[in-house]
Design a protein around this motif. Sequence first.
Motif, PDB file in Angstrom:
ATOM      1  N   HIS A 387       0.912  -1.150   0.028  1.00  0.00           N
ATOM      2  CA  HIS A 387      -0.094  -0.107  -0.051  1.00  0.00           C
ATOM      3  C   HIS A 387       0.754   1.407  -0.159  1.00  0.00           C
ATOM      4  O   HIS A 387       0.454   2.254  -0.427  1.00  0.00           O
ATOM      5  N   ARG A 388       2.006   1.286   0.714  1.00  0.00           N
ATOM      6  CA  ARG A 388       3.119   2.311   0.371  1.00  0.00           C
ATOM      7  C   ARG A 388       2.654   3.404   1.481  1.00  0.00           C
ATOM      8  O   ARG A 388       2.883   4.179   1.079  1.00  0.00           O
ATOM      9  N   CYS A 389       1.781   3.300   2.372  1.00  0.00           N
ATOM     10  CA  CYS A 389       1.122   4.459   3.281  1.00  0.00           C
ATOM     11  C   CYS A 389       2.284   4.913   3.898  1.00  0.00           C
ATOM     12  O   CYS A 389       3.038   4.048   4.472  1.00  0.00           O
ATOM     13  N   ASP A 390       2.684   6.132   4.101  1.00  0.00           N
ATOM     14  CA  ASP A 390       3.573   6.621   4.917  1.00  0.00           C
ATOM     15  C   ASP A 390       3.225   6.325   6.586  1.00  0.00           C
ATOM     16  O   ASP A 390       4.251   5.945   7.145  1.00  0.00           O
ATOM     17  N   HIS A 391       2.239   6.467   6.849  1.00  0.00           N
ATOM     18  CA  HIS A 391       1.886   6.445   8.161  1.00  0.00           C
ATOM     19  C   HIS A 391       1.015   5.196   8.682  1.00  0.00           C
ATOM     20  O   HIS A 391       1.256   4.322   9.182  1.00  0.00           O
ATOM     21  N   GLN A 392      -0.147   5.227   8.032  1.00  0.00           N
ATOM     22  CA  GLN A 392      -1.368   4.267   8.431  1.00  0.00           C
ATOM     23  C   GLN A 392      -2.193   3.620   7.548  1.00  0.00           C
ATOM     24  O   GLN A 392      -2.674   4.701   6.709  1.00  0.00           O
ATOM     25  N   CYS A 393      -2.332   2.325   7.069  1.00  0.00           N
ATOM     26  CA  CYS A 393      -3.379   1.925   6.199  1.00  0.00           C
ATOM     27  C   CYS A 393      -4.503   1.334   6.754  1.00  0.00           C
ATOM     28  O   CYS A 393      -4.466   0.805   7.653  1.00  0.00           O
ATOM     29  N   VAL A 394      -5.546   2.109   6.328  1.00  0.00           N
ATOM     30  CA  VAL A 394      -6.992   1.553   6.794  1.00  0.00           C
ATOM     31  C   VAL A 394      -7.890   0.714   5.580  1.00  0.00           C
ATOM     32  O   VAL A 394      -7.986   1.240   4.476  1.00  0.00           O
ATOM     33  N   SER A 395      -7.996  -0.479   5.960  1.00  0.00           N
ATOM     34  CA  SER A 395      -8.904  -1.537   4.908  1.00  0.00           C
ATOM     35  C   SER A 395     -10.229  -1.045   5.085  1.00  0.00           C
ATOM     36  O   SER A 395     -10.883  -0.774   5.902  1.00  0.00           O
ATOM     37  N   ALA A 396     -10.794  -1.357   3.745  1.00  0.00           N
ATOM     38  CA  ALA A 396     -12.328  -1.531   3.871  1.00  0.00           C
ATOM     39  C   ALA A 396     -12.674  -2.789   2.729  1.00  0.00           C
ATOM     40  O   ALA A 396     -11.777  -3.136   1.948  1.00  0.00           O
ATOM     41  N   PRO A 397     -13.878  -2.934   2.620  1.00  0.00           N
ATOM     42  CA  PRO A 397     -14.200  -4.218   1.732  1.00  0.00           C
ATOM     43  C   PRO A 397     -13.728  -3.869   0.450  1.00  0.00           C
ATOM     44  O   PRO A 397     -14.216  -2.967  -0.223  1.00  0.00           O
TER      45      PRO A 397
END
Length: 661
Positions: A387-397
């Motif tokens: 995902h390459r998120c710098d800080h945090q990744c948040v999943s959704a369906p």
Amino acid sequence: MKMRPLCGFVLMTLVVFVTARPKAGPEQKCKSGPVDLVFLIDSSRSVRPHEFETMRKFMIDILSTLDIGLNGTRVGVVQYSSQVRSEFSLKTHAKLDAMVKGINEIIPLAQGTMTGLAIRYVMNAAFIAEEGERPKVPNVVVIVTDGRPQDRVAEVAADAREKGIEIYAVGVARADMASLRAMASPPFEDHVFLVESFDLIHQFGLQFQDKLCGLDLCLESDHGCEQVCESSPGSFHCLCLPGYSLNDDGKTCAAIDLCAEEKHGCEQICVSSAGSFTCDCNKGFKVNEDKKTCTMIEYCSFGNHSCDHECASVLDGYRCRCHRGYELLDDGKSCQAIDLCAEEKHDCEQICVSAPGVFTCDCNKGFKLNRDKKTCTNMDLCNTVEHRCDHQCVSAPGSYHCVCPEGQLLQDDGTSCGTCKSANIDLVFVIDGSKSVRPQNFELVKKFVNQVVDSLDVSAHGTRVGLVQYSSRVRTEFPLNMYHSADEIKAAVMKVDYMEKGTMTGLALKHMLETSFSEAEGARPAGRNIPRIGLVFTDGRSQDDITEFAKKAKEAGITMYAVGVGKAVEDELREIASEPVEKHFYYTADFTAISTIAENLKLNVCPEESQGEIEVKDPCACESLVEFQQAAMSSLEQLTNKLSGMTARLEQLENQLLSRK
């Protein structure tokens, strides 16, 4: 191979003589037909001079009775003792007088008696086309000798007879009968003659003339042969035409049935004829080009079958077939797809995707297909994708989004965080084109440049890009104001030619400062506060001083990045890079790793006050409405995902409460 005896050439041209015929003389030639005749005469020491003269007369008397000529009888003479010598060949003389003259000029060799050597010479050197031997014309040799051979004759004489040469053996006085029979052709009573002295040799001459000029019993008698009569001296025998065999009575013929004898090779049917056959095939088959094997008739190839999918030939016709996943309808020609999903023969947990005769399972958005290819599991994309998120990744369906810590903003790339959004910049690449880089690595450098360009918002009013290449000299590949889109810049980069030669990094820095960042080449005025960035790429030590113009570039407000590969000198790279050096200095030992540097390189600059030319859009314009709608939908989707998470959490709590009751 010529196996035909003398009687064979008697059949070619016939002159019938009565029993009391006069002796053939110069006025009455023997019309025996074409013959190639060679006299092989013994001239060893044992043959006395007057005896040799008798042999001369013997040969001349026989020649006088023959039809001498190139189209009639051809004659050659070979004498032998310990060696062999050809006096004249079959092609030498065409007239009797010339032959007589040649015979009279023969000088005896007067040595040993190498009869076997002489026979081999006649076989290999006299009866050849180069010496006048004719195809399909009988070869006859008359050997005259007065003693026992001093070499072996049986084997070489057998080879000569096998080659088709008919041999007459005439022995005089001391000649050995066993040797004469070993040399002569069968039957011996017709081909072996032994006389007491050379004075009696003329008796063989008379008998030899009789053989050549005797009666043809096939013409003069009632032979009784059903098909073919073949004469031989004083006799005849019956033959059959091709395709027939001679019966036991020696006269009548019977047709040879090759089919009955199974000598035909036909795959299916053999049709017999006299001495021959033809092959045929069963019904529904045709004979192949080899005239023996059969192939089933392809009725489908006639093009009148009207099958929907495939036509299959069968005996006496055809039938239609459907492709896999289709079924044949009652008309016997049309095909209909089998829908296994509609027939509920799939057992997919969520979605069945039908194809003719087969199906595949799929899952709803936000779920993934398990290994059994049938059931589905909810996807956590943050744990399954990069995902390459710098800080945090948040999943959704079926999706995910990045969030940043408090006090930072999500950048335009949707993954990185910062205290401000990306700024418009003026960027000049300064790339090393010296010979140490090498052509294949220079291509990697160009890909590195394009990888960085892909991360920028290139436009006339946004980020501008220029490119400078240097080696022993400096060349502007394109200035800042030439191209206004990333695609144009990348295409221009790939067309850049490799310069080679030296490494004048200091000269390149001077060119960048004084020329590339000039307003004439597209740099925007310093008063607008558009950040200026210089990115220097090199693979080795500079051949000139870099200190002066590296310092002047940074003093002029240019943010300098230094990227080194391979033999690049770290001290020089650090001297070029802006502060803090750790954020503006990159190095890798291998050209293949520079793509990783491009991924990690951050050129975003957040000035206190950027005066870039920001485009002001009409909020009522269609494009603005679409952007607003997309942003609203994105926010709504995020809110929905949060509500879904809260709902799931509430259900979990309710289940826990119920379980406690």
